[in-house]
Design a protein around this motif. Structure first.
Motif, short mmCIF file in Angstrom:
data_model
loop_
_atom_site.label_atom_id
_atom_site.label_comp_id
_atom_site.label_asym_id
_atom_site.label_seq_id
_atom_site.Cartn_x
_atom_site.Cartn_y
_atom_site.Cartn_z
N ILE A 1 2.75 0.52 -8.98
CA ILE A 1 2.58 1.66 -8.08
C ILE A 1 1.58 1.33 -6.96
O ILE A 1 1.80 1.65 -5.80
N LEU A 2 0.49 0.66 -7.31
CA LEU A 2 -0.48 0.28 -6.27
C LEU A 2 0.19 -0.61 -5.23
O LEU A 2 -0.03 -0.46 -4.02
N ASN A 3 1.01 -1.52 -5.70
CA ASN A 3 1.68 -2.43 -4.76
C ASN A 3 2.70 -1.73 -3.88
O ASN A 3 3.04 -2.22 -2.81
N LYS A 4 3.19 -0.58 -4.33
CA LYS A 4 4.14 0.19 -3.52
C LYS A 4 3.44 1.14 -2.55
O LYS A 4 4.05 1.60 -1.59
N THR A 5 2.18 1.48 -2.82
CA THR A 5 1.56 2.56 -2.05
C THR A 5 0.44 2.11 -1.10
O THR A 5 0.26 2.72 -0.05
N LEU A 6 -0.31 1.11 -1.49
CA LEU A 6 -1.40 0.67 -0.61
C LEU A 6 -0.79 0.05 0.65
O LEU A 6 0.25 -0.62 0.57
N PHE A 7 -1.43 0.30 1.78
CA PHE A 7 -0.89 -0.28 3.01
C PHE A 7 -2.01 -0.84 3.88
O PHE A 7 -3.15 -0.41 3.81
N LYS A 8 -1.65 -1.82 4.65
CA LYS A 8 -2.61 -2.60 5.44
C LYS A 8 -3.53 -1.77 6.32
O LYS A 8 -4.72 -2.04 6.41
#
Ligand code: FE
Ligand code: FE
Ligand code: ZN
Length: 280
Positions: free
Chosen positions: A127-134
């Motif tokens: 989920i973190l990899n899908k939601t965090l953004f640059k």
């Protein structure tokens, strides 16, 4: 010495009102739930409210405020609909916070509900990899947990693993909760420096972005999570004096989540500020 100290407050009457309440209790920050802690809906706001809130905090020299995700947000659950809510609420919160003067967002890593730590960690990082953004300016904080039930985040190793498996992990930090950490088996009462050294070795002290200051109704290594008023629990007031004195952590924003009303919080804030002031 100046500290950044506040308490968990309700934003039911708005962000500005909560800031005024914080200021009135002698605080210069506060924590709030990003949305209803048990249910799901996010609070509406308009741009004017965000601007007024921002100016108020600047005028009154506030430090960073902290948004806390709802307790029902469990990225590690075995139930798909629970993970789905976690995903939607988390990404919606991240987006909302980027419109507000709030750059710290704390969440409980989650409970694996019987499927094991490894599976839980994979679900969290997915989920973190899908939601965090640059472009996000919000730093997401993993809270150290007491380890009740199947909670993940009871050890520094578990937190470090989540960080290691997250791609955009420059967006991740840690919030250390004194009640949880002690009940999880880190003796911050007698060996604060050793615990911080261990934290540094396993996670890195540069990741530590905030503290939850709570005494505990339960003793060391009980894996229980019930907060107590500072000085009335198993940690004792001296633990909090030592935290304020500790150069490695005393510049971090600190948040009280003790069972208190306004006056109780005001007393704790005054006490901690007093300790800090005496340090010159
Ligand atoms: Fe928490
Ligand atoms: Fe906490
Ligand atoms: Zn707690």
């Amino acid at each position: 010495m100046k500290i950044t100290i506040g308490a968990h407050l309700s934003i039911a009457k708005g962000y500005l009102k909560a800031s005024q309440e914080a200021y009135d209790m002698g605080a210069n920050t506060f924590q709030f739930f990003s949305r209803n802690p048990r249910g799901g809906s996010i609070r509406k706001f308009d741009q004017k409210e965000a601007d007024d809130w921002n100016s108020y905090m600047q005028e009154h020299q506030f430090g960073e405020v902290l948004a806390h995700a709802p307790y029902t947000l469990n990225m590690a659950s075995s139930k798909e609909e629970v993970r789905d809510f976690a995903y939607r609420a988390f990404s919606e919160d991240l987006e909302r916070l980027s419109q507000l003067p709030c750059t710290l967002y704390n969440f409980h890593p989650g409970s694996h509900t019987g499927d094991g730590v490894q599976t839980g960690v994979s679900r969290i990082t997915e989920i973190l990899n899908k939601t965090l953004f640059k472009e996000q300016k919000v730093i997401v904080l993993l809270e150290t947990m007491a380890g009740k039930g199947t909670e993940i985040g009871r050890s520094f190793e578990e937190i470090a693993e989540i960080i290691a498996k997250t791609q955009l992990n420059e967006k991740l930090g840690v919030c250390l909760d004194t009640c949880h950490t002690y009940c999880a088996g880190y003796d911050i009462k007698n060996n604060l420096d050793d615990v911080l050294e261990e934290f540094d070795k396993i996670i890195g002290l540069n990741r530590l972005k905030a503290l939850h200051l709570n005494d505990t109704k339960n003793d060391y290594q009980t894996n229980k999570d019930r907060h107590e008023i500072l000085g009335n629990g198993f940690l004792g007031i001296e633990t909090f004096v030592e935290i304020i004195k500790n150069k490695h952590i005393n510049q971090l924003p600190m948040f009280l989540e003790t069972p208190n009303d306004f006056n109780g919080y005001a007393r704790e804030v005054a006490f901690l500020k007093g300790v800090a002031a005496a340090l010159s």
